[in-house]
Motif scaffolding. Structure first.
Motif, mmCIF file in Angstrom:
data_model
loop_
_atom_site.group_PDB
_atom_site.id
_atom_site.type_symbol
_atom_site.label_atom_id
_atom_site.label_comp_id
_atom_site.label_asym_id
_atom_site.label_seq_id
_atom_site.Cartn_x
_atom_site.Cartn_y
_atom_site.Cartn_z
ATOM 1 N N GLY A 109 -4.537 -3.790 10.120
ATOM 2 C CA GLY A 109 -4.895 -3.190 11.512
ATOM 3 C C GLY A 109 -4.699 -1.842 11.589
ATOM 4 N N LEU A 110 -3.274 -1.480 11.241
ATOM 5 C CA LEU A 110 -2.672 -0.256 11.357
ATOM 6 C C LEU A 110 -1.529 -0.289 10.697
ATOM 7 C CD1 LEU A 110 -2.579 2.778 12.786
ATOM 8 C CD2 LEU A 110 -1.242 1.709 14.489
ATOM 9 N N ILE A 111 -0.992 1.055 9.935
ATOM 10 C CA ILE A 111 0.128 1.276 9.159
ATOM 11 C C ILE A 111 0.734 2.315 10.028
ATOM 12 C CG2 ILE A 111 1.497 1.802 7.108
ATOM 13 C CD1 ILE A 111 -1.002 0.254 5.684
ATOM 14 N N LYS A 112 1.968 2.321 10.522
ATOM 15 C CA LYS A 112 2.860 3.386 11.044
ATOM 16 C C LYS A 112 4.205 3.467 10.485
ATOM 17 C CE LYS A 112 3.113 6.778 13.792
ATOM 18 N NZ LYS A 112 2.478 7.707 13.511
ATOM 19 N N LEU A 113 4.428 4.787 9.968
ATOM 20 C CA LEU A 113 5.868 5.062 9.208
ATOM 21 C C LEU A 113 6.614 5.561 10.414
ATOM 22 C CD1 LEU A 113 4.920 6.419 5.833
ATOM 23 C CD2 LEU A 113 5.131 3.973 6.616
ATOM 24 N N THR A 114 7.484 4.874 11.104
ATOM 25 C CA THR A 114 8.167 5.359 12.301
ATOM 26 C C THR A 114 9.477 6.017 12.037
ATOM 27 O OG1 THR A 114 9.129 3.225 12.548
ATOM 28 C CG2 THR A 114 7.024 3.559 13.591
ATOM 29 N N GLY A 115 10.079 5.988 10.863
ATOM 30 C CA GLY A 115 11.204 6.888 10.731
ATOM 31 C C GLY A 115 11.664 6.931 9.222
ATOM 32 N N ALA A 116 12.557 7.909 8.792
ATOM 33 C CA ALA A 116 13.019 7.956 7.666
ATOM 34 C C ALA A 116 14.306 8.641 7.451
ATOM 35 C CB ALA A 116 12.169 8.902 6.664
ATOM 36 N N GLN A 117 15.304 8.206 6.442
ATOM 37 C CA GLN A 117 16.443 8.699 6.631
ATOM 38 C C GLN A 117 17.028 8.848 5.280
ATOM 39 O OE1 GLN A 117 18.797 5.907 9.154
ATOM 40 N NE2 GLN A 117 19.451 4.865 7.527
ATOM 41 N N ILE A 156 0.541 -1.056 0.051
ATOM 42 C CA ILE A 156 -0.099 0.016 -0.059
ATOM 43 C C ILE A 156 1.037 1.385 -0.059
ATOM 44 C CG2 ILE A 156 -1.640 1.202 1.406
ATOM 45 C CD1 ILE A 156 -2.842 -1.490 2.199
ATOM 46 N N VAL A 157 1.708 1.272 0.868
ATOM 47 C CA VAL A 157 2.766 2.385 1.120
ATOM 48 C C VAL A 157 3.537 2.664 -0.307
ATOM 49 C CG1 VAL A 157 4.802 3.540 2.300
ATOM 50 C CG2 VAL A 157 2.881 2.419 3.531
ATOM 51 N N SER A 158 3.921 1.581 -0.734
ATOM 52 C CA SER A 158 5.080 1.573 -2.113
ATOM 53 C C SER A 158 3.910 2.110 -3.181
ATOM 54 C CB SER A 158 5.660 0.415 -2.596
ATOM 55 O OG SER A 158 6.610 0.083 -1.191
ATOM 56 N N GLY A 159 2.797 1.322 -3.339
ATOM 57 C CA GLY A 159 1.794 1.936 -4.455
ATOM 58 C C GLY A 159 1.369 3.463 -4.096
ATOM 59 N N GLY A 204 -7.140 0.299 -6.245
ATOM 60 C CA GLY A 204 -6.862 1.839 -6.201
ATOM 61 C C GLY A 204 -5.748 2.251 -5.398
ATOM 62 N N TYR A 205 -4.977 1.144 -4.995
ATOM 63 C CA TYR A 205 -3.785 1.549 -4.297
ATOM 64 C C TYR A 205 -2.336 0.976 -4.874
ATOM 65 C CZ TYR A 205 -6.502 3.501 -0.650
ATOM 66 O OH TYR A 205 -7.754 4.419 -0.101
ATOM 67 N N ARG A 235 -1.355 8.584 6.152
ATOM 68 C CA ARG A 235 -2.731 8.802 6.429
ATOM 69 C C ARG A 235 -3.405 8.171 5.413
ATOM 70 N NH1 ARG A 235 -1.311 14.146 8.068
ATOM 71 N NH2 ARG A 235 -1.455 14.789 6.138
ATOM 72 N N LYS A 236 -3.405 8.171 4.161
ATOM 73 C CA LYS A 236 -3.751 7.594 2.903
ATOM 74 C C LYS A 236 -3.622 6.113 2.990
ATOM 75 C CE LYS A 236 -3.512 11.238 -0.299
ATOM 76 N NZ LYS A 236 -3.017 11.754 -1.701
ATOM 77 N N ALA A 237 -2.531 5.608 3.463
ATOM 78 C CA ALA A 237 -2.247 4.147 3.758
ATOM 79 C C ALA A 237 -3.139 3.483 4.763
ATOM 80 C CB ALA A 237 -0.787 3.825 3.916
ATOM 81 N N ASN A 238 -3.420 4.385 5.860
ATOM 82 C CA ASN A 238 -4.482 3.794 6.923
ATOM 83 C C ASN A 238 -5.868 3.835 6.170
ATOM 84 O OD1 ASN A 238 -3.113 3.032 9.379
ATOM 85 N ND2 ASN A 238 -2.127 4.889 8.885
ATOM 86 N N ARG A 239 -6.099 4.645 5.310
ATOM 87 C CA ARG A 239 -7.503 4.830 4.787
ATOM 88 C C ARG A 239 -7.868 3.496 3.963
ATOM 89 N NH1 ARG A 239 -7.207 9.838 2.507
ATOM 90 N NH2 ARG A 239 -7.397 10.781 4.526
#
Length: 396
Positions: free
Chosen positions: A214-222, A111-114, A196-197, A152-156
């Motif tokens: 259940g839930l998608i949480k992006l916890t970090g990025a570098q 979902i996130v990659s899409g 759609g994703y 936000r869109k991923a959790n939608r």
């Protein structure tokens, strides 16, 4: 007991037929010892072999424990801790909680990659599902604000509880299809669709509906290789992470006597107080250094100072202040009374490098420096060190 594994029978992949299959029965077609473990083949299996960035399933197979599963040259090898008899029928049991967790992470990654691909055109050039989190490497930079929008869109997509579709298109159908793929694929291509994703070629099992994530949480990025590496937690992992952070926030809240949603402000206030205290301590150390320097008689050419209060940069400041008057040498020692000291020794009249070698040899010391200043650590009694310094320096 064993049968040659050169009998290359194709294993039926039950994990593609039903990703939620927890138990199954299969016939052992081959089993060979390899080092401390055994490589077992079955006529059918629900154990997913390592692939697509997802590590292999584990579980039980008959009386043996499945430690790993690998696919080599079309053969699915179950790495077990004990032998199984070719020809016998065994029951397999997947470590379901682990498998379901992995499916949550992997479907969340789709979902996130899409979403990232649709919004920015970036490709996921590296996916790793680790033992604690999973990471996605994109070939372009994404701001924190943009990642919040993606989250936000991923959790939608999760809340929409969409059916996760699996397609096996023909070559003609595949040519007309737009889909993501990280590698060139030979043979039948398996396409995972989240309506759609995302549309992506993938070999791994996924949840049946997005609501299971259940839930998608992006916890970090570098920043990573000209792009960005994003760390993600889904489902049970996201819940476990939230539990830990909520507990820590509660403990910090209690220590700071602040509401949980105000602890950042409380920490900032505490940081400002600490900075002010550091400034006050630095000023008091400066005054202490000045007072200690003024206590040294003008005629004393070799000065040896021991102090518990004067530490760090203040030791060097005291040494320099004392050397402003005509001295042969100044040595400043800081310790807690245990016989172990940090030292700073300075002179504006002689090269101290030979002096410090002798000193270190005499007092189990370590250190060195420039001709005009040396520093390090040493062990010994205060009176013994003082006598040595006065005797050696007096001969300079």
């Amino acid at each position: 007991m064993t049968e040659s594994m050169t009998e290359n029978r194709k294993t039926e992949k039950l994990f593609y037929q039903d990703s939620h299959l927890k138990e199954f029965e299969a016939r052992v077609t081959a089993c060979e010892k390899n080092g401390e473990h055994f490589e077992t083949e079955l006529d059918r299996t629900a154990f997913f072999p390592e692939g697509g960035g997802q590590y292999a399933d584990t579980g039980k197979l008959g009386g043996a424990r499945v430690l790993d599963v690998q696919e080599r040259n079309g053969r699915i090898l179950h790495i077990t801790d004990g032998p199984l008899t070719p020809g016998e029928t065994v029951r397999g049991q997947i470590d379901w909680d682990e498998r379901f967790m992995k499916m949550q992470q992997h479907t969340g990654e789709h979902i996130v990659s899409g979403l990232v691909h649709a919004k920015f055109g970036y490709n996921n050039v590296g996916f790793h599902l680790g033992s604690e989190d999973c990471t996605m490497d994109f070939d372009g930079e994404i701001t924190p604000e943009e990642l919040e929008e993606i989250e936000r869109k991923a959790n939608r997509a999760v809340w929409e509880n969409l059916e996760v579709q699996v397609l096996y298109p023909s070559e003609d159908e595949l040519e007309q299809m737009e889909y993501r793929s990280k590698i060139e694929i030979e043979g039948q291509v398996r396409i995972v669709v989240i309506p759609g994703y995302d549309v992506c070629a993938c070999c791994a099992p996924h949840v049946e509906r997005t609501g299971e994530i259940g839930l998608i949480k992006l916890t970090g990025a570098q920043r990573y290789k000209g792009g960005v590496r994003v760390t993600m937690l889904c489902g049970v992992r996201a819940l476990a992470d939230y539990e830990v952070k909520q507990k820590q926030a509660g403990e910090i809240s209690a220590l700071l006597c602040a509401k949980q949603n105000e602890i950042a402000d409380a920490v900032e206030h505490l940081r400002e107080e600490c900075s002010e205290l550091k400034r006050e301590i630095a000023e008091k150390e400066r005054q202490l250094v000045s007072c200690r320097a003024d206590m040294i008689p003008d005629g004393e050419e070799v000065v040896c100072v021991f102090s518990k209060e004067i530490q760090g940069d203040s030791m060097r400041a005291l040494m320099n202040r004392i050397l402003e008057k005509e001295r042969i040498l100044c040595a400043v020692f800081s310790g807690d009374g245990s016989g172990e000291y940090r030292y700073v020794i300075g002179s504006r009249k002689t090269d101290l490098r030979g002096f410090v070698k002798e000193f270190n040899a005499a007092f189990s010391g370590r250190g060195g420096g420039r001709p005009e200043m040396v520093q390090g650590t040493a062990k010994g009694g205060e009176s013994e060190i003082r006598e040595w310094i006065l005797e050696k320096a007096g001969k300079m």
